[in-house]
Structure formats: C-alpha cells, structure tokens
Design a protein around this motif. Sequence first.
Motif, PDB file in Angstrom:
ATOM      1  N   GLY A  26      -2.310   8.035  -3.714  1.00 51.08           N
ATOM      2  CA  GLY A  26      -1.505   7.829  -2.387  1.00 51.08           C
ATOM      3  C   GLY A  26      -0.922   6.921  -2.077  1.00 51.08           C
ATOM      4  N   ASN A  27      -0.071   6.937  -0.787  1.00 52.62           N
ATOM      5  CA  ASN A  27       0.607   5.613  -0.636  1.00 52.62           C
ATOM      6  C   ASN A  27       0.701   5.782   1.275  1.00 52.62           C
ATOM      7  N   ASN A  28       1.275   4.560   1.469  1.00 51.99           N
ATOM      8  CA  ASN A  28       1.524   4.034   2.530  1.00 51.99           C
ATOM      9  C   ASN A  28       2.132   3.417   2.782  1.00 51.99           C
ATOM     10  N   SER A  29       3.442   4.000   3.864  1.00 56.07           N
ATOM     11  CA  SER A  29       4.529   3.468   3.718  1.00 56.07           C
ATOM     12  C   SER A  29       5.177   2.710   5.176  1.00 56.07           C
ATOM     13  N   ALA A  57       1.695  -7.218   5.865  1.00 52.95           N
ATOM     14  CA  ALA A  57       3.017  -6.976   5.125  1.00 52.95           C
ATOM     15  C   ALA A  57       3.529  -8.816   5.838  1.00 52.95           C
ATOM     16  N   SER A  58       4.105  -8.839   5.355  1.00 51.67           N
ATOM     17  CA  SER A  58       4.865 -10.528   5.799  1.00 51.67           C
ATOM     18  C   SER A  58       5.673 -10.149   6.754  1.00 51.67           C
ATOM     19  N   ILE A  59       6.327  -8.527   6.901  1.00 49.40           N
ATOM     20  CA  ILE A  59       7.443  -8.144   7.038  1.00 49.40           C
ATOM     21  C   ILE A  59       7.018  -6.648   7.645  1.00 49.40           C
ATOM     22  N   ASP A  60       7.628  -5.937   8.557  1.00 52.08           N
ATOM     23  CA  ASP A  60       7.273  -4.400   8.501  1.00 52.08           C
ATOM     24  C   ASP A  60       7.694  -3.714   8.344  1.00 52.08           C
ATOM     25  N   ASN A  61       7.030  -2.805   7.784  1.00 53.14           N
ATOM     26  CA  ASN A  61       7.796  -1.417   6.815  1.00 53.14           C
ATOM     27  C   ASN A  61       7.685  -1.654   5.104  1.00 53.14           C
ATOM     28  N   GLN A  62       6.656  -2.229   5.277  1.00 49.88           N
ATOM     29  CA  GLN A  62       6.551  -2.579   3.724  1.00 49.88           C
ATOM     30  C   GLN A  62       5.402  -1.282   3.310  1.00 49.88           C
ATOM     31  N   ALA A  63       5.448  -0.877   2.352  1.00 47.61           N
ATOM     32  CA  ALA A  63       4.347   0.372   1.897  1.00 47.61           C
ATOM     33  C   ALA A  63       4.211   0.105   0.148  1.00 47.61           C
ATOM     34  N   ILE A  64       2.927   0.808   0.134  1.00 52.21           N
ATOM     35  CA  ILE A  64       1.649   0.517  -1.191  1.00 52.21           C
ATOM     36  C   ILE A  64       1.603   1.707  -1.895  1.00 52.21           C
ATOM     37  N   GLN A  65       1.613   1.739  -2.775  1.00 52.81           N
ATOM     38  CA  GLN A  65       1.058   3.193  -3.547  1.00 52.81           C
ATOM     39  C   GLN A  65      -0.224   2.686  -4.163  1.00 52.81           C
ATOM     40  N   TRP A  66      -1.460   4.017  -4.542  1.00 52.25           N
ATOM     41  CA  TRP A  66      -2.553   3.849  -4.846  1.00 52.25           C
ATOM     42  C   TRP A  66      -2.742   5.122  -5.714  1.00 52.25           C
TER      43      TRP A  66
END
Length: 85
Positions: A2-5, A72-81
Amino acid sequence: HGNNSDIDAGDDEQIIVSSTPCKHVDIMATITNAGIVYIGDENVTSATGVALYSGDVYSINIENLNLTYARASIDNQAIQWVYYN
C-alpha cells in the motif's frame, strides 16, 4: 502492499488505520519526497522516529501494521509499504 501520499508535518499518522495482522513490513520513503519521513509508534517525532530520506527503506518485525506511525518534516510526503504474513 500500500501507500500513503499525504503524510504531513506536525501530525503522527497511522500507516493504515484498519487492523492488518502481519509479521514484517518494509516501508519506503517515496523517491519524489523533498522532506524526511519519521517512522515509529504512536506519538512519533523527529527525535524518536527512524528518519527516512527519499528512497530509504526501513524494515520492522511487527504484529499489526496499524501499530506503525509516520510523521514528516514537511507536508505532503509519501511512503509505500509491503507487509508479510
């Protein structure tokens, strides 16, 4: 998998809210990120979390994916897992 963007600064967010039993998860900071994503438990901060820069991967042995949080250190960062049972 999945991901969270939409990981933002100032708020710790569950990677996934629903109960997702697993044994292991690999979390990657998306390569387009301009900031740092911190991974940890509830109330994760830049001081307590594992810092992931663009393209970094962190692997965790964990019993449920919803026990993992990101900030996150700034807004609108993303991860995948990817998680494994």
